[in-house]
Design a protein around this motif. Structure first.
Motif, short mmCIF file in Angstrom:
data_model
loop_
_atom_site.label_atom_id
_atom_site.label_comp_id
_atom_site.label_asym_id
_atom_site.label_seq_id
_atom_site.Cartn_x
_atom_site.Cartn_y
_atom_site.Cartn_z
N ASN A 21 0.81 -1.22 0.00
CA ASN A 21 0.00 0.00 0.00
C ASN A 21 0.84 1.27 0.00
O ASN A 21 0.31 2.35 -0.20
N ASP A 22 2.14 1.16 0.23
CA ASP A 22 2.90 2.34 0.60
C ASP A 22 3.65 3.05 -0.52
O ASP A 22 4.23 4.09 -0.29
N ASN A 23 3.63 2.52 -1.74
CA ASN A 23 4.26 3.23 -2.86
C ASN A 23 3.14 3.86 -3.69
O ASN A 23 2.64 3.27 -4.64
N VAL A 24 2.76 5.07 -3.32
CA VAL A 24 1.62 5.74 -3.93
C VAL A 24 1.85 5.97 -5.43
O VAL A 24 0.94 5.77 -6.25
N SER A 25 3.05 6.36 -5.82
CA SER A 25 3.33 6.61 -7.24
C SER A 25 3.11 5.35 -8.07
O SER A 25 2.50 5.39 -9.14
N TRP A 26 3.62 4.22 -7.57
CA TRP A 26 3.49 2.96 -8.29
C TRP A 26 2.02 2.53 -8.34
O TRP A 26 1.50 2.12 -9.38
N MET A 27 1.33 2.65 -7.20
CA MET A 27 -0.08 2.26 -7.16
C MET A 27 -0.92 3.09 -8.13
O MET A 27 -1.78 2.55 -8.84
N THR A 28 -0.67 4.40 -8.19
CA THR A 28 -1.47 5.23 -9.09
C THR A 28 -1.12 4.96 -10.55
O THR A 28 -2.00 5.01 -11.41
N ALA A 29 0.13 4.65 -10.84
CA ALA A 29 0.51 4.28 -12.22
C ALA A 29 -0.19 2.99 -12.63
O ALA A 29 -0.75 2.89 -13.73
N LEU A 30 -0.19 2.00 -11.75
CA LEU A 30 -0.84 0.73 -12.05
C LEU A 30 -2.36 0.91 -12.19
O LEU A 30 -2.98 0.36 -13.11
N GLY A 31 -2.94 1.69 -11.29
CA GLY A 31 -4.38 1.94 -11.36
C GLY A 31 -4.77 2.69 -12.61
O GLY A 31 -5.80 2.40 -13.24
N ASN A 32 -3.95 3.64 -13.02
CA ASN A 32 -4.24 4.45 -14.20
C ASN A 32 -4.02 3.66 -15.49
O ASN A 32 -4.84 3.70 -16.41
N ASP A 33 -2.90 2.94 -15.58
CA ASP A 33 -2.52 2.28 -16.83
C ASP A 33 -3.17 0.92 -17.01
O ASP A 33 -3.29 0.44 -18.15
N TYR A 34 -3.56 0.27 -15.93
CA TYR A 34 -4.21 -1.05 -16.02
C TYR A 34 -5.60 -0.94 -15.39
O TYR A 34 -6.55 -0.63 -16.07
N SER A 35 -5.69 -1.19 -14.10
CA SER A 35 -6.95 -1.02 -13.37
C SER A 35 -6.64 -1.04 -11.88
O SER A 35 -5.61 -1.58 -11.46
N TYR A 36 -7.56 -0.48 -11.10
CA TYR A 36 -7.36 -0.49 -9.65
C TYR A 36 -7.33 -1.91 -9.11
O TYR A 36 -6.66 -2.19 -8.12
N GLU A 37 -8.02 -2.82 -9.78
CA GLU A 37 -8.01 -4.22 -9.35
C GLU A 37 -6.62 -4.83 -9.40
O GLU A 37 -6.36 -5.84 -8.75
N GLU A 38 -5.70 -4.23 -10.16
CA GLU A 38 -4.37 -4.82 -10.35
C GLU A 38 -3.26 -4.12 -9.57
O GLU A 38 -2.08 -4.45 -9.77
#
Length: 191
Positions: free
Chosen positions: A78-95
């Protein structure tokens, strides 16, 4: 108001009293094995459970590791916000968690999930990814149980539907795990 407060805490005590100590002991044993074999422990959750995941990793990575013969290799996804938002934006929040596990997860590692509903799509997707990677899966869930409770290798069900009480119970379990390593010499030594 005092009556409400007393009632709330009484229900909280009842919820805590129902935590299955035998299953918590199993989790501690799995963590002991992970420490001995230098396996990684990944923790995930959403909302309040995300905060619990960060708190848990802080206590395990610092507090418990300060007492043991080897440091826990542990990470809150949960703690790498930049990576999480990139993954959520480019793929989906489910991933957002499963894609991180694709980089980090190895057979024998542990995925530790916390979810009151047990059905959060991104946690379920992470569980599926962990299974494919040959990881051991542990979930703390609430009374609805959900997919996580049904499909994890080890699931601890807190028999309550109240989000606050379940999240408090989950954090209590996390503290017990960490303090088991901080306060028991048998867990602090390699054997």
């Amino acid at each position: 108001m005092e009556s409400y407060i007393k009632n709330y805490f009484q229900k909280q005590q009842d919820t805590l009293a129902g935590i299955p100590a035998g299953q918590i002991s199993e989790i501690i044993e799995k963590f002991k094995e992970a420490l001995k074999s230098d396996r990684q422990i990944f923790v995930i959750g959403n909302g309040g459970s995300a905060a619990n995941a960060s708190h848990f990793i802080t206590d395990l990575g610092k507090g418990a590791s300060d007492k043991t013969y080897r440091r826990f290799r542990c990470l809150s996804l949960n703690d790498n916000v930049s990576w999480m938002t990139a993954l959520g934006n480019d793929y989906s929040y489910e991933e957002v968690f499963s894609r991180q596990l694709a980089n980090f997860g190895r057979p024998g590692d542990i995925l530790f999930s916390m979810s009151v509903s047990g059905n959060s799509p991104n946690l379920v997707k992470a569980l599926e990814a962990a299974d494919e990677l040959g990881m051991y899966t542990i979930s703390l869930v609430g009374g609805k149980v959900g997919v996580l409770g049904e499909k994890s290798d080890l699931a601890v069900v807190i028999d309550d539907l109240h989000y606050g009480r379940v999240e408090d119970a989950h954090m209590g379990i996390c503290h017990v795990i960490c303090y088991a390593f901080m306060e028991n010499e048998a867990l602090q030594k390699e054997n």
